[in-house]
Scaffold this motif. Sequence first.
Motif, PDB file in Angstrom:
ATOM      1  N   UNK A 163       1.677  -9.646  -2.087  1.00 28.86           N
ATOM      2  CA  UNK A 163       0.252  -8.947  -2.743  1.00 28.86           C
ATOM      3  C   UNK A 163      -0.724  -9.578  -2.040  1.00 28.86           C
ATOM      4  N   UNK A 164      -1.800  -8.746  -1.925  1.00 31.77           N
ATOM      5  CA  UNK A 164      -3.038  -9.240  -1.070  1.00 31.77           C
ATOM      6  C   UNK A 164      -4.158  -8.375  -1.737  1.00 31.77           C
ATOM      7  N   UNK A 165      -5.485  -9.006  -1.716  1.00 29.52           N
ATOM      8  CA  UNK A 165      -6.643  -8.168  -1.926  1.00 29.52           C
ATOM      9  C   UNK A 165      -7.660  -8.828  -1.229  1.00 29.52           C
TER      10      UNK A 165
ATOM     11  N   UNK B  68     -12.787  -4.297  -1.030  1.00 30.60           N
ATOM     12  CA  UNK B  68     -12.350  -3.568   0.109  1.00 30.60           C
ATOM     13  C   UNK B  68     -11.181  -2.842  -0.125  1.00 30.60           C
ATOM     14  N   UNK B  69      -9.927  -3.637   0.001  1.00 32.72           N
ATOM     15  CA  UNK B  69      -8.646  -3.206   0.007  1.00 32.72           C
ATOM     16  C   UNK B  69      -7.439  -4.131  -0.817  1.00 32.72           C
TER      17      UNK B  69
END
Length: 186
Positions: free
Chosen positions: A164-166, A170-171
């Motif tokens: 998981x990444x944020x 932006x995305x």
Amino acid sequence: INISAYEQLSLAFYGKKPDGTTAKGQKFPLYDGKVYFVFRFGSDDSTYYEYRSEIYSGWQEVKIDLRKIAELKDNFITENPDSPIETELIKVSKDGQRKEYLRAISKAAQRQPNFTRIQWMGIGVIRDKDDTREENSSGEIWINEMKVREINRLSGRAIRANFNTQWADFISMAGNLTFTDGDFRK
């Protein structure tokens, strides 16, 4: 029941003369060797493995070599790929007295006995067709201590990963991976 990870299935059975007496250490089979103890196990009563033995007086331990009976079936299928399975192996004791029979049976060519799906078991006796003596039509057997032995060590793998990444507003991304090989057991 799945017994595919084991080398041996064992049980004990007790034979008793028709008149109710027992003769410990008797070297000759009861019923003149015309009546057999039978243990069948498989997916149903038309697709199964079978162990058969003469009945002696007193307790007897049965040890069924699962690898040997599977090899017997596999060899038959290799030589007769489109046939119903009916194969037999006769084992004779070292002293030449005791006989044991291992069989693999399937009445339909498309089906075969399998250790991973044991859904049916049958225990009983079978009398020779040519034996019509009345004294061989009754008696007793007892069954005890059915168990599987000598488990094979399997090295199975299961992998699970989550990501998981944020990045600010932006995305955002997420992913997961799951893998289990055929030898992994839960």
